[in-house]
Design an enzyme around this catalytic site. Structure first.
Site: not given
Ligand code: UD1
Length: 324
Positions: A116, A140, A144
């Site tokens: 990841s 997490y 990895k």
């Molecule tokens: C995280 C992990 C990634 C992992 C993935 C799988 C880190 C840095 N990244 O990705 O390695 O493989 O999860 O689950 O640890 N967001 C919102 N509202 C929501 C959900 C997300 O605003 O309800 C925003 C988050 O703040 C972020 C973006 O959307 O900016 C993506 O979030 P998300 O899809 O959860 O993935 P990551 O956190 O980037």
């Protein structure tokens, strides 16, 4: 080749199975169905229900003779890993050691591992290439990285060749519509947006709009799950051809903000998708974008389906029948 796909009933695993089958490999899925679904198993008749914590079950299966193990059977919720690290230590680290030891016992040579972008932590420069320092911000990501380090030793001491694929943000669904099972309790952005569009959830919470980005929301590199799956097949080909291991990023090299995805999702679904701005989610970096030059150079791999239109459309095709 004969491939054993651990976690093959899961979201990414099911897409990997489809690509392995398309490339002419023989596929068996090994999955405990904790987050995967039977609906997403390809081929249906080659399924073994089992857990990677069960060494005997792994060993019994590998005794049948496999050329490659693809390992996607891991927990992936970064936030949860900070609250319940023992769950992640047990499954993602100890479970993977079981897998590797069973491979050694039965002489399985090739290993494709779901790593990841979380191994990098807060970026010190962008785009993030494979030379970027690894300093995970969550447990997490640590699990990895720990496995990547163990893999280097199993390569040296036991001759296992491995591909550690550092995924950025996996999203989208099979463009041919073959994967129909939805993820259970998703926390990632695109499935959450889809659940709101489908009326299964009231609103999207946008985690912070005060980041130093163009519109204040977080920017990520969303890579289509079918692109990821193709990368697994290419990684196996590389290992076979070069008798060598590799660690590569798989990302689209494009950064999309939360609001950009939301806006495209509203346009494509024609649904209002209510959203509210809430506090930042702890541990979320402002911006993560991959450098994927190495994957292109070594594997001839480049994201093909990872434009926002395809990401959202292929997801909506799967969520639409579930509309309330
Ligand atoms: C995280 C992990 C990634 C992992 C993935 C799988 C880190 C840095 N990244 O990705 O390695 O493989 O999860 O689950 O640890 N967001 C919102 N509202 C929501 C959900 C997300 O605003 O309800 C925003 C988050 O703040 C972020 C973006 O959307 O900016 C993506 O979030 P998300 O899809 O959860 O993935 P990551 O956190 O980037």
């Amino acid at each position: 080749m004969k491939a054993l796909i651990l976690g093959g009933a899961g979201y990414i695993g099911s897409h990997v199975c489809l690509e392995f089958l398309a490339a002419g490999h023989h596929v068996t899925v090994f999955d405990n169905l904790s987050s995967g679904t039977k609906e997403n198993i390809f081929p249906e008749e080659q399924f073994v229900e089992g857990d990677i914590m069960d060494y005997d079950a792994l060993s019994q299966e590998m005794r049948k003779g496999y050329d490659v193990v693809v390992h996607l059977a891991a927990f992936k919720a970064a936030g949860e890993s900070m609250l319940v690290p023992e769950k992640y230590a047990r499954n993602n680290i100890a479970g993977t050691i079981n897998v590797l030891n069973a491979m050694v016992e039965h002489g399985v040579k090739y290993f494709v591992f779901s790593s990841s972008a979380a191994v990098y932590g807060e970026p010190s420069y962008l785009p993030i290439d494979e030379k970027h320092p690894t300093n995970p911000e969550n447990f997490y990501g640590f699990t990895k990285l720990e496995i990547e380090r163990i893999l280097a030793w199993y390569d040296k001491l036991k001759g296992i060749r491995y591909a550690a694929l550092r995924y950025f943000n996996a999203a989208g669904y099979d463009p041919q519509g073959r994967v129909r099972g939805l993820e259970k309790n998703p926390a990632n952005l695109l499935p959450v947006i889809m659940e709101v569009a489908a009326g299964k959830r009231k609103e999207l919470q946008v985690f912070g709009n005060d980041y130093p980005t163009k519109d204040g929301t977080g920017i990520r590199d969303y890579v289509h799950v079918s692109d990821l799956a193709i990368g697994h097949v290419a990684a196996l080909n590389y290992m076979k051809k070069n008798d060598a291991s590799l660690i590569v990023n798989l990302g689209s090299e494009e950064g999309l903000s939360v609001l950009e995805i939301l806006e495209q999702a509203r346009r494509i679904t024609g649904k209002p998708i209510p959203a509210i701005i809430t506090a930042r989610r702890p541990g979320d970096p402002a911006k993560l974008v991959a450098g994927s030059q190495l994957a292109q150079k070594l594997l001839g791999w480049k994201a093909r389906y990872s434009d926002v239109e395809t990401l959202v459309k292929t997801s909506w095709n799967v969520y639409l029948p579930h509309c309330k």
